[in-house]
Design a protein around this motif. Structure first.
Motif, mmCIF file in Angstrom:
data_model
loop_
_atom_site.group_PDB
_atom_site.id
_atom_site.type_symbol
_atom_site.label_atom_id
_atom_site.label_comp_id
_atom_site.label_asym_id
_atom_site.label_seq_id
_atom_site.Cartn_x
_atom_site.Cartn_y
_atom_site.Cartn_z
ATOM 1 N N THR A 104 0.853 -1.185 0.000
ATOM 2 C CA THR A 104 0.000 0.000 0.000
ATOM 3 C C THR A 104 0.891 1.237 0.000
ATOM 4 N N VAL A 137 -12.237 4.895 -6.844
ATOM 5 C CA VAL A 137 -11.894 3.774 -5.969
ATOM 6 C C VAL A 137 -12.293 2.487 -6.678
ATOM 7 N N GLU A 153 -3.987 -0.189 -7.878
ATOM 8 C CA GLU A 153 -5.424 -0.108 -7.646
ATOM 9 C C GLU A 153 -5.719 1.017 -6.662
ATOM 10 N N THR A 155 -7.538 2.591 -3.782
ATOM 11 C CA THR A 155 -8.334 2.076 -2.655
ATOM 12 C C THR A 155 -9.005 3.186 -1.859
#
Length: 168
Positions: A104, A137, A153, A155
């Motif tokens: 992340t 998102v 991606e 998030t």
């Protein structure tokens, strides 16, 4: 950054430029003038390294003053705290997951003059930011990096004032 194009930046970014400009004009200009006078007093200017170094520094300071003045004149202030929505745009802080390694990471999209990789503030013109603009998102952005293609991606998307965040 060219010619007459506006330069997007946050209120915090504009204030930093104004502070630097004021410091250069009110402190550094006077300091370098004194250094030049001291070096000039040492005699023959052709072989006076102190004098030439001080003149070069003066030229750098004056150039920076001109650049800052130009950026400030062309600034288009966009306050992230007043923005919102569900798409990645200038001023957004975007949380991402690298689909390859599940790491992340988050980035704030700022103007070129504010970019600071240590803070994870990236220029809105950077390849990563350009790939993220308009994403929501759940969307995946494909980014060409030195190590190959990365898929990130989205998030989370948020909008905060960077000044408030850095003060904490």
């Amino acid at each position: 950054m060219s010619g007459s194009d506006n330069i997007p930046m946050t209120p915090h970014g504009l204030q930093k430029l104004k502070d630097e400009l004021k410091h250069l004009q009110s402190v550094e200009r006077g300091k370098i003038s004194r250094e030049i006078e001291v070096a000039r007093a040492h005699g023959d200017l052709r072989e006076n390294a102190e004098y030439h170094a001080a003149k070069e520094k003066q030229s750098h300071i004056e150039g920076r003053i001109l650049t800052l003045g130009d950026w400030i004149a062309r600034s288009e202030v966009i306050d992230p705290a007043k923005l919102g929505g569900d798409k990645v745009i200038f001023g957004a802080t975007v949380e991402l997951v690298d689909t390859e390694n599940d790491k992340t990471i988050s980035y704030r999209l700022v103007g070129e003059t504010e970019a600071d990789l240590k803070k994870r503030w990236i220029a809105v013109t950077s390849p990563v930011a350009r790939a993220l603009i308009g994403k929501k998102v759940g969307d995946v952005a494909t980014v060409q990096s030195p190590g190959g293609v990365r898929e990130l991606e989205v998030t989370a998307i948020s909008f905060e004032d960077p000044q408030e965040e850095s003060a904490s």
